[in-house]
Design an enzyme around this catalytic site. Structure first.
Site, PDB file in Angstrom:
ATOM      1  N   PHE B 116      50.577  42.813  27.856  1.00  0.00           N
ATOM      2  CA  PHE B 116      49.180  42.831  28.284  1.00  0.00           C
ATOM      3  C   PHE B 116      49.090  42.334  29.717  1.00  0.00           C
ATOM      4  O   PHE B 116      49.964  41.593  30.171  1.00  0.00           O
ATOM      5  CB  PHE B 116      48.323  41.947  27.362  1.00  0.00           C
ATOM      6  CG  PHE B 116      47.128  42.679  26.832  1.00  0.00           C
ATOM      7  CD1 PHE B 116      47.247  43.507  25.729  1.00  0.00           C
ATOM      8  CD2 PHE B 116      45.892  42.560  27.448  1.00  0.00           C
ATOM      9  CE1 PHE B 116      46.144  44.203  25.254  1.00  0.00           C
ATOM     10  CE2 PHE B 116      44.792  43.250  26.973  1.00  0.00           C
ATOM     11  CZ  PHE B 116      44.911  44.074  25.874  1.00  0.00           C
ATOM     12  N   GLN B 240      33.768  39.371  35.192  1.00  0.00           N
ATOM     13  CA  GLN B 240      34.924  40.274  35.175  1.00  0.00           C
ATOM     14  C   GLN B 240      34.486  41.730  35.045  1.00  0.00           C
ATOM     15  O   GLN B 240      33.680  42.064  34.177  1.00  0.00           O
ATOM     16  CB  GLN B 240      35.832  39.932  34.003  1.00  0.00           C
ATOM     17  CG  GLN B 240      37.034  40.869  33.907  1.00  0.00           C
ATOM     18  CD  GLN B 240      38.107  40.320  33.004  1.00  0.00           C
ATOM     19  OE1 GLN B 240      38.072  40.507  31.796  1.00  0.00           O
ATOM     20  NE2 GLN B 240      39.069  39.621  33.583  1.00  0.00           N
ATOM     21  N   HIS B 242      36.055  45.073  34.030  1.00  0.00           N
ATOM     22  CA  HIS B 242      37.253  45.601  33.369  1.00  0.00           C
ATOM     23  C   HIS B 242      37.619  46.919  34.030  1.00  0.00           C
ATOM     24  O   HIS B 242      36.751  47.776  34.223  1.00  0.00           O
ATOM     25  CB  HIS B 242      36.977  45.808  31.882  1.00  0.00           C
ATOM     26  CG  HIS B 242      38.221  46.064  31.078  1.00  0.00           C
ATOM     27  ND1 HIS B 242      38.950  47.221  31.200  1.00  0.00           N
ATOM     28  CD2 HIS B 242      38.862  45.315  30.153  1.00  0.00           C
ATOM     29  CE1 HIS B 242      39.995  47.162  30.374  1.00  0.00           C
ATOM     30  NE2 HIS B 242      39.957  46.017  29.732  1.00  0.00           N
ATOM     31  N   LEU B 252      34.481  50.618  26.897  1.00  0.00           N
ATOM     32  CA  LEU B 252      35.785  50.017  27.169  1.00  0.00           C
ATOM     33  C   LEU B 252      36.940  50.840  26.613  1.00  0.00           C
ATOM     34  O   LEU B 252      36.928  51.280  25.470  1.00  0.00           O
ATOM     35  CB  LEU B 252      35.806  48.634  26.515  1.00  0.00           C
ATOM     36  CG  LEU B 252      37.093  47.821  26.669  1.00  0.00           C
ATOM     37  CD1 LEU B 252      37.298  47.443  28.123  1.00  0.00           C
ATOM     38  CD2 LEU B 252      37.025  46.585  25.798  1.00  0.00           C
ATOM     39  N   GLU B 255      43.053  47.589  27.852  1.00  0.00           N
ATOM     40  CA  GLU B 255      44.253  47.393  28.635  1.00  0.00           C
ATOM     41  C   GLU B 255      45.510  47.675  27.804  1.00  0.00           C
ATOM     42  O   GLU B 255      46.588  47.905  28.349  1.00  0.00           O
ATOM     43  CB  GLU B 255      44.250  45.923  29.060  1.00  0.00           C
ATOM     44  CG  GLU B 255      45.060  45.531  30.213  1.00  0.00           C
ATOM     45  CD  GLU B 255      44.621  44.129  30.644  1.00  0.00           C
ATOM     46  OE1 GLU B 255      43.453  43.957  31.024  1.00  0.00           O
ATOM     47  OE2 GLU B 255      45.453  43.222  30.560  1.00  0.00           O
ATOM     48  N   ARG B 286      43.140  41.826  35.744  1.00  0.00           N
ATOM     49  CA  ARG B 286      42.060  42.809  35.815  1.00  0.00           C
ATOM     50  C   ARG B 286      41.354  42.841  37.162  1.00  0.00           C
ATOM     51  O   ARG B 286      40.952  43.918  37.615  1.00  0.00           O
ATOM     52  CB  ARG B 286      41.046  42.511  34.706  1.00  0.00           C
ATOM     53  CG  ARG B 286      41.610  42.848  33.359  1.00  0.00           C
ATOM     54  CD  ARG B 286      40.689  42.443  32.236  1.00  0.00           C
ATOM     55  NE  ARG B 286      41.268  42.854  30.956  1.00  0.00           N
ATOM     56  CZ  ARG B 286      40.795  42.491  29.775  1.00  0.00           C
ATOM     57  NH1 ARG B 286      39.731  41.720  29.700  1.00  0.00           N
ATOM     58  NH2 ARG B 286      41.363  42.909  28.671  1.00  0.00           N
ATOM     59  N   HIS B 353      32.239  43.382  32.235  1.00  0.00           N
ATOM     60  CA  HIS B 353      32.881  43.148  30.949  1.00  0.00           C
ATOM     61  C   HIS B 353      32.710  41.736  30.419  1.00  0.00           C
ATOM     62  O   HIS B 353      32.467  41.545  29.222  1.00  0.00           O
ATOM     63  CB  HIS B 353      34.369  43.475  31.106  1.00  0.00           C
ATOM     64  CG  HIS B 353      35.156  43.418  29.843  1.00  0.00           C
ATOM     65  ND1 HIS B 353      34.810  44.148  28.722  1.00  0.00           N
ATOM     66  CD2 HIS B 353      36.263  42.719  29.506  1.00  0.00           C
ATOM     67  CE1 HIS B 353      35.688  43.910  27.758  1.00  0.00           C
ATOM     68  NE2 HIS B 353      36.567  43.039  28.193  1.00  0.00           N
ATOM     69  N   ARG B 394      39.504  36.135  33.877  1.00  0.00           N
ATOM     70  CA  ARG B 394      40.121  35.958  32.568  1.00  0.00           C
ATOM     71  C   ARG B 394      41.252  36.955  32.357  1.00  0.00           C
ATOM     72  O   ARG B 394      41.129  38.122  32.715  1.00  0.00           O
ATOM     73  CB  ARG B 394      39.068  36.155  31.469  1.00  0.00           C
ATOM     74  CG  ARG B 394      39.642  36.118  30.079  1.00  0.00           C
ATOM     75  CD  ARG B 394      38.578  36.157  29.016  1.00  0.00           C
ATOM     76  NE  ARG B 394      37.878  37.430  28.891  1.00  0.00           N
ATOM     77  CZ  ARG B 394      38.397  38.542  28.379  1.00  0.00           C
ATOM     78  NH1 ARG B 394      39.654  38.579  27.980  1.00  0.00           N
ATOM     79  NH2 ARG B 394      37.666  39.641  28.289  1.00  0.00           N
TER      80      ARG B 394
END
Lengths: 252, 584
Positions: B116, B240, B242, B252, B255, B286, B353, B394
């Protein structure tokens, strides 16, 4: 999702241009109406717009009292199951362009649960049925220090029924459920299936006993409405059949 | 009006709220109030996984996870909190498995793990397989599993109860928590919940923006209620974006797609992340990826008829692999854009996001009333809170981790507090402010539509306070917000009824969004540097000398009743890691 899709064609919506659609809504306001009534709205919508976008356009630009539940708007939260053109679907997952637009798109509340206002129904009997089938992992003895082992094959055994988002599209499409409010309904059986076929679980016997009840799994008439209605593509009828077989096997 | 009494009232039934309820509910009398039904919360939309250094498939340890979290957060993370989270991650995942969560498995039956963004071994050497997952439905499985446990443990839920106010009373000169006020959507009645402890787990505020992965219901209620009651909001300028939202829609796409091998390409087919992040490439954090994508589009290398998006390419992956690991997100591409990910690249663009900021808390989820003092009896966990484990950006999967680790801590801390704390008297007419707020809107005969104002707010936030910001754009946003606030004073709703009046609640929610937008923009204007998710075109470098500090925003009212944002600052907790240049 972006709320602005009702007025502007999104960037990737170049394939399908704007079009006219008539939304035919089954309205009921308990503070004003004695019975439900139909109401039409003709709107200009765009290529990637969903039924939910049309409902929002009406609520936000024409009649703020139109009432429905919705949250995630992409088919995950299970809030907006409705009867669209006579079939149970999620409003956020039904693209307008995929419906026949030469006639009105009808939207009604899902059946078998009391209508409280417009497309809002009383979900409590539905959740009550789910709660009654022990929808949680049952184990005995002390927990292991690490994870319980489960082979990928055993994990795959109940994968289909873990997808359920509890939207009630299946249960409220079931003719047995419409006529007999005591029947658990397909979703509760799906919920039980998810644990009965989980190799880690030890509660199958108790769950099967609950589903062996007069209002349990044997009420299913295998009409496949539930499977057709499921927005997650769960093979609901198959799951019910597997639970029936487990009961027969257990008896034998 | 009805009055209820519980030891602990938890507001919100997403992952954090239900995880807290499981702890609190087995110790003291607990109620969960949620404006939705429990399984409707946006935790269910989380896809990719939950990171923990289990070392099931690769050598890993929690210290590397801590480092990644701190570096990913561009050194605005409170390092003591990040260490707590990374250490407790392991038990948090194992606890969920024991509750029944159907994780994907390795061939020998252990919890499987995958790569990730920003998660590495040996402090950035290479991507590590740390994310525990259930296909691309990890959040759904967490939400379902926690709800199932709540059923097992007979947690009391009040569904479709909108909490609209937080009650305090002074005891010996100290402000203490007394309860909350809630609006029952079904009946339109106001309910007062007296409680020794209140846990806010109300989630984020993505609807401040137009293009967002967030649910319609994510309107920052908890943050705004606390802010209106004089509590600070920390680091709200850090939002954030995304990288991979479905272009034009914002839905969404996890990831995890890139974790499984998908790559981003521009219109020319170039794998542009190789230029921006030579080591981690498409799996850089991100903020880095989102900026790179936005930059490609700005430089004219975007795809599509308007050149306004880039492409997520999965076509080199085996369809069977895609079906096994990424079934939902590929279905989203098919359903909403009519794109077949087996054979066609998917149009994507950054989507709002996650709020890194929120109500400041200690590592035990106690809410801070200022830099140094907690507010007795008030707790917060999950996206509404700012511990701060996410800092300026994050890392993917750390939100599902956050809700489990700090949701659990909040439930335990609240229950322990209850055992030693006395009851606090309710203030006089506890419901009065809520009733005035609701009836003021309901009774206004004519005025502007809520939806028009909300759209104007979301459009100015997208245009002026998104991935790229500058003094000029932020000042424009602030001017727009102030104008909208004036117009908001005159909004009216068409539905004047009592039952299921969602028209009225949307008006209240817009009020919350306006408060939070002002805090976001004010903090962003003051922060004259670029760090994590906050990028200033006029100040493109991180400035640790002047800005390695948390923003603490307070609502203040001038003598003529005008509300403004007052900013204060709080030092960052540094334990192991000194700030370093952030290369990936």
């Amino acid at each position: 999702m972006a709320t602005a899709t009702v007025e502007q064609a999104p960037a990737a919506a170049d394939a399908v241009p704007s079009f006219q659609v008539t939304m035919r809504l089954r309205r009921f306001n308990p503070e004003q109406d004695t019975e439900a009534r139909w109401e039409d709205h003709t709107l200009t919508m765009y290529g990637t717009d969903r039924v939910l976008d049309a409902l929002h356009k009406i609520k936000w630009e024409i009649d703020g009292s139109l009432t429905f539940r919705r949250s995630c708007a992409h088919g995950i939260c299970g809030s907006d199951a409705m009867r669209i053109n006579g079939r149970n679907r999620l409003a956020c997952k039904t693209l307008l362009k995929d419906l026949p637009l030469d006639k009105p798109v009808t939207v009604e509340p899902i059946k078998g649960l009391a209508v409280l206002k417009d497309f809002v129904v009383d979900m409590e009997p539905f959740f009550e049925a789910y709660r009654s089938i022990m929808p949680f992992l049952v184990t005995s003895g002390n927990d292991p220090s690490r994870e319980r082992r489960q082979s990928p094959e055993d994990r795959a055994r109940y994968d289909d029924t873990t997808k359920c988002i509890m939207c009630a599209a299946c249960t409220s499409s079931c003719p047995v459920y419409w006529t007999d409010g005591q029947y658990f309904g397909p979703q509760a059986i799906v919920g039980a299936h998810r644990f009965i076929f989980d190799s880690r679980d030890e509660g199958a016997e108790q769950r099967l006993e609950i589903l062996n009840d007069r209002d349990g799994v044997w009420r299913c008439r295998t009409t496949f409405n539930c499977t057709d209605a499921c927005p997650r593509g769960i093979e609901v009828t198959k799951a019910i059949q597997e639970v029936k077989r487990a009961l027969l096997f257990r008896r034998g | 009006m009805q009055t209820h009494q519980y030891d602990v009232v938890i507001v919100g039934a997403g992952g954090a709220g239900m995880r807290a309820a499981l702890e609190s509910g087995k110790r003291v009398r607990t109620a969960v109030l949620t404006k939705l039904y429990p399984t409707r919360s946006h935790t269910g939309a989380a896809q990719g996984g939950m990171c923990a250094a289990l070392s099931n498939v690769e050598d890993d340890n929690w210290e590397w996870h801590t480092f990644d979290t701190v570096k990913g957060g561009d050194f605005l993370v409170d390092q003591d909190a990040a260490e707590v989270m990374a250490k407790e991650a392991i038990d948090a995942v194992l606890d969920l498995e024991k509750m029944g969560l159907p994780f994907n498995r390795t061939p020998d039956g252990m919890i499987d793990q995958r790569r990730f963004g920003g998660h590495t071994r040996k402090h950035g050497e290479a991507a590590v397989r740390r994310s525990c997952y259930a296909a691309d439905r990890t959040g759904h499985m967490i939400l379902q599993t926690l709800y199932q446990q709540c059923i097992k443990h007979e947690v009391s839920f009040f569904n479709e109860y909108y909490v609209l106010d937080l009650l305090f009373n002074e005891v010996d000169g100290v402000r203490r928590t007394a309860g909350v006020v809630a609006y029952d959507l079904a009946t339109g009645e106001t309910h007062v919940f007296r409680a020794k402890a209140v846990v806010f787990a109300t989630g984020g505020a993505g609807k401040v923006y137009k293009t967002t992965s967030n649910a319609h219901t994510l309107t920052g209620d908890g943050m705004a209620i606390a802010y209106r009651r004089g509590l600070p909001l920390e680091d709200l300028e850090f939002f954030q974006f995304h990288p991979t939202g479905l272009a034009g829609l914002g839905i969404l796409l996890s990831e995890a797609a890139r974790g499984e091998g998908a790559v981003l390409r521009n219109a020319a087919g170039e794998r542009f992340m190789e230029t921006y992040a030579p080591t981690l490439k498409d799996l850089a954090p991100r903020d880095v990826v989102a900026r790179a994508m936005a930059n490609e589009v700005r430089q004219g290398r975007g795809a599509g008829p308007n050149r306004d998006y880039v492409l997520l390419d999965l076509t080199h992956l085996e369809p069977a692999h895609i079906d096994a690991k990424l079934p939902d997100i590929t279905e989203f591409a098919r359903t909403y854009l009519g794109v077949e990910p087996y054979t066609e690249p998917v149009p994507v663009f950054p989507t709002a996001h996650y709020a890194m900021g929120g109500m400041p808390t200690t590592v035990d989820a106690e809410v801070l009333a200022d830099n140094d003092h907690v507010l007795p009896g008030l707790y917060a966990a999950g996206e509404v809170a700012c511990v701060s484990v996410h800092g300026a950006n994050r890392l993917g999967t750390n939100s599902l981790l956050d809700i489990n680790v700090f949701g659990r801590r909040a439930g335990i801390a609240a229950a322990k507090f209850v055992e030693r704390a006395p009851w606090v008297e309710l203030p006089e007419s506890p419901e009065a402010d809520t009733v005035a707020l609701l009836e003021g809107i309901r009774e206004r005969e004519s005025g502007e539509r809520v939806a028009a104002l909300r759209r104007a707010l979301q459009e100015t936030m997208d245009a002026n306070a998104q991935v790229f910001r500058s003094e000029a754009t932020l000042k424009q946003a602030l001017a727009d917000i102030h104008a909208l606030r004036e117009r908001y004073a005159n909004v009216s709703v068409q539905d004047k009824g009592r039952r299921f009046n969602t028209d009225l609640l949307e008006a209240v929610e817009l009020g919350f969004l306006l408060e939070l937008a002002e805090v976001i923009v004010t903090g962003a204007l003051e922060r004259k540097e670029s760090r994590g998710g906050h990028f200033r075109e006029d100040y493109q470098n991180r400035d640790d000398v002047n800005y390695m500090r948390h923003t603490m925003a307070y609502r203040t009212e001038s003598s003529d009743g005008d509300a403004t944002v007052r900013l204060d600052f709080k030092p960052v907790v540094v334990t192991r890691y000194q700030p370093m240049e952030r290369k990936f």
